[in-house]
Write an enzyme that holds these catalytic residues in place. Structure first.
Site, mmCIF file in Angstrom:
data_model
loop_
_atom_site.group_PDB
_atom_site.id
_atom_site.type_symbol
_atom_site.label_atom_id
_atom_site.label_comp_id
_atom_site.label_asym_id
_atom_site.label_seq_id
_atom_site.Cartn_x
_atom_site.Cartn_y
_atom_site.Cartn_z
ATOM 1 N N ASN A 1 7.380 4.208 1.190
ATOM 2 C CA ASN A 1 6.148 4.092 0.501
ATOM 3 C C ASN A 1 4.858 4.492 1.070
ATOM 4 O O ASN A 1 4.647 3.805 1.812
ATOM 5 C CB ASN A 1 5.935 2.763 -0.066
ATOM 6 N N LYS B 1 2.166 5.290 0.110
ATOM 7 C CA LYS B 1 0.755 4.815 -0.232
ATOM 8 C C LYS B 1 -0.337 5.596 -0.492
ATOM 9 O O LYS B 1 0.071 6.968 -0.988
ATOM 10 C CB LYS B 1 0.188 3.452 0.452
ATOM 11 N N HIS C 1 4.470 -3.071 -7.657
ATOM 12 C CA HIS C 1 4.140 -3.089 -6.209
ATOM 13 C C HIS C 1 2.720 -4.050 -6.116
ATOM 14 O O HIS C 1 2.084 -3.967 -6.986
ATOM 15 C CB HIS C 1 3.586 -1.844 -5.514
ATOM 16 N N GLU D 1 0.094 -4.321 -4.563
ATOM 17 C CA GLU D 1 -0.896 -3.711 -4.433
ATOM 18 C C GLU D 1 -1.614 -3.221 -5.846
ATOM 19 O O GLU D 1 -2.790 -3.350 -6.156
ATOM 20 C CB GLU D 1 -1.066 -2.468 -3.380
ATOM 21 N N GLU E 1 9.219 -8.057 -1.693
ATOM 22 C CA GLU E 1 8.056 -7.860 -0.574
ATOM 23 C C GLU E 1 7.272 -9.212 -0.687
ATOM 24 O O GLU E 1 6.319 -9.171 -1.389
ATOM 25 C CB GLU E 1 7.267 -6.503 -0.807
ATOM 26 N N GLY F 1 2.014 -4.983 5.539
ATOM 27 C CA GLY F 1 0.985 -4.259 6.523
ATOM 28 C C GLY F 1 0.333 -5.346 7.345
ATOM 29 O O GLY F 1 -0.725 -4.858 8.058
ATOM 30 N N SER G 1 6.482 -4.995 6.536
ATOM 31 C CA SER G 1 6.328 -4.761 8.050
ATOM 32 C C SER G 1 7.746 -4.405 8.721
ATOM 33 O O SER G 1 7.879 -4.941 9.921
ATOM 34 C CB SER G 1 5.584 -5.990 8.690
#
Length: 328
Positions: A10, A12, A97, A99, A167, A173, A213
């Protein structure tokens, strides 16, 4: 039947320019990196920014969208539909996701509507779920995952077109990673929920990725866990070493065979340039391609034992193709 691992990259909203995209794809292919992993052993899907969906091409990798509309075609500025993604020749999209959920207010109901559209279009989905740090510390991990999954269970008619990506939001991240045991425990619970909410067959066949991560350094231990069927990779998918993750999940014959060839050639006195040329061509054969190093591209070789004096005798097809190259 064993579940085939799947690794997603991904990107992003990265990289910043098309030049950087080309540079990354080149890095993945240089020095035969493609041959370190086997497409028969691992599915790979790259999710680039929408503007580059049709520009990104890499051998052995599928391309998918990072988002999809919950609507059909119409007056919906800034959206793109499941049908449009399929029409582009793409076969994957992400849904849910963290985000999208936390930064853009995407709800469980939104993800359900998106899933329904993808099912109608025949589009494969990586469906993302996961808890925040506060939810984990409150002991609500399984509750959150069940809630997010329950939103789509009635919308899915063909579960073979769904992959689940667990996730933990607190690990995305941040450099923090769920331990292999933590990830396994959570993903086993996800599989158990699917068994009770849908069916044992769906649960057994469901591929569940871990994301948060993931790096070349930590993926090898994570993939050994029985309920981890691959990874959804963020930042590490923007580096040349992304192929190391693929090699850890689905190693090619090259990964195991080359060290023996290298050792024999070194013992026979072959210098670095000769070994590098031989290695490149061997990788090309592993990839089932006929493209070899042209003579003009070879570095000068000061000395190389005569072919008949080389005791290293690998695949005859390799020797036949490689030795015709004149190593100056």
């Amino acid at each position: 039947m064993p579940r085939k691992p799947i690794v997603g990259g991904n990107w992003k909203c990265n990289p910043a320019t098309q030049k950087e995209v080309r540079s990354l794809l080149s890095a993945w292919g240089q020095d035969g990196s493609r041959s370190t992993w086997d497409a028969d052993k691992v599915d790979v899907v790259i999710f680039p920014p929408a503007l580059w969906l049709t520009d990104v091409k890499s051998d052995g990798m599928a391309i998918g969208a990072q988002n999809v509309s919950k609507t059909g075609a119409g007056a919906f500025t800034g959206e793109w539909t499941a049908d449009a993604i399929v029409d582009l020749g793409l076969s994957w999209t992400l849904i849910g996701h963290s985000e999208r959920r936390t930064k853009y207010g995407e709800t469980d109901e939104d993800t359900a509507e998106k899933m329904a559209k993808c099912q109608e279009a025949g589009l494969n989905v990586v469906f993302c779920i996961g808890e925040t740090l506060e939810e984990r510390e409150a002991g609500k991990t399984d509750e959150v995952n069940k809630r997010q999954l329950s939103a789509i269970t009635t919308k899915v008619k063909d579960w073979s077109k769904v992959v689940i990506a667990y996730e933990p939001v607190w690990a995305i991240g941040t450099g923090k990673v769920a331990t292999p045991d933590q990830a396994q425990e959570t993903q086993a619970a996800i599989r158990a929920y699917l068994k009770s909410a849908v069916s044992a067959e769906v649960a057994d066949n469901m591929r569940i990725q871990y994301g948060g991560s993931v790096t070349p350094e930590n993926c090898a231990e994570l993939i050994t866990k029985p309920d981890i069927d691959g990874f959804l990779v963020g930042g590490a998918s923007l580096k040349p070493t992304f192929t190391d993750i693929l090699a850890a999940v689905g190693p090619s014959p090259m990964t195991a065979a080359w060290p023996k060839f290298q050792e024999k050639m070194e013992k026979e006195g072959c210098n670095e340039a000769a070994i590098a040329a031989f290695k490149y061509n061997y990788r090309q054969l592993v990839c089932k391609t006929d493209m070899m190093i042209p003579e003009s591209k070879l570095d000068p070789v000061d000395s190389l034992p005569e072919l008949e004096n080389i005791k290293c005798k690998p695949d005859p097809r390799l020797l036949k193709k490689t030795v015709i190259l004149k190593l100056n």
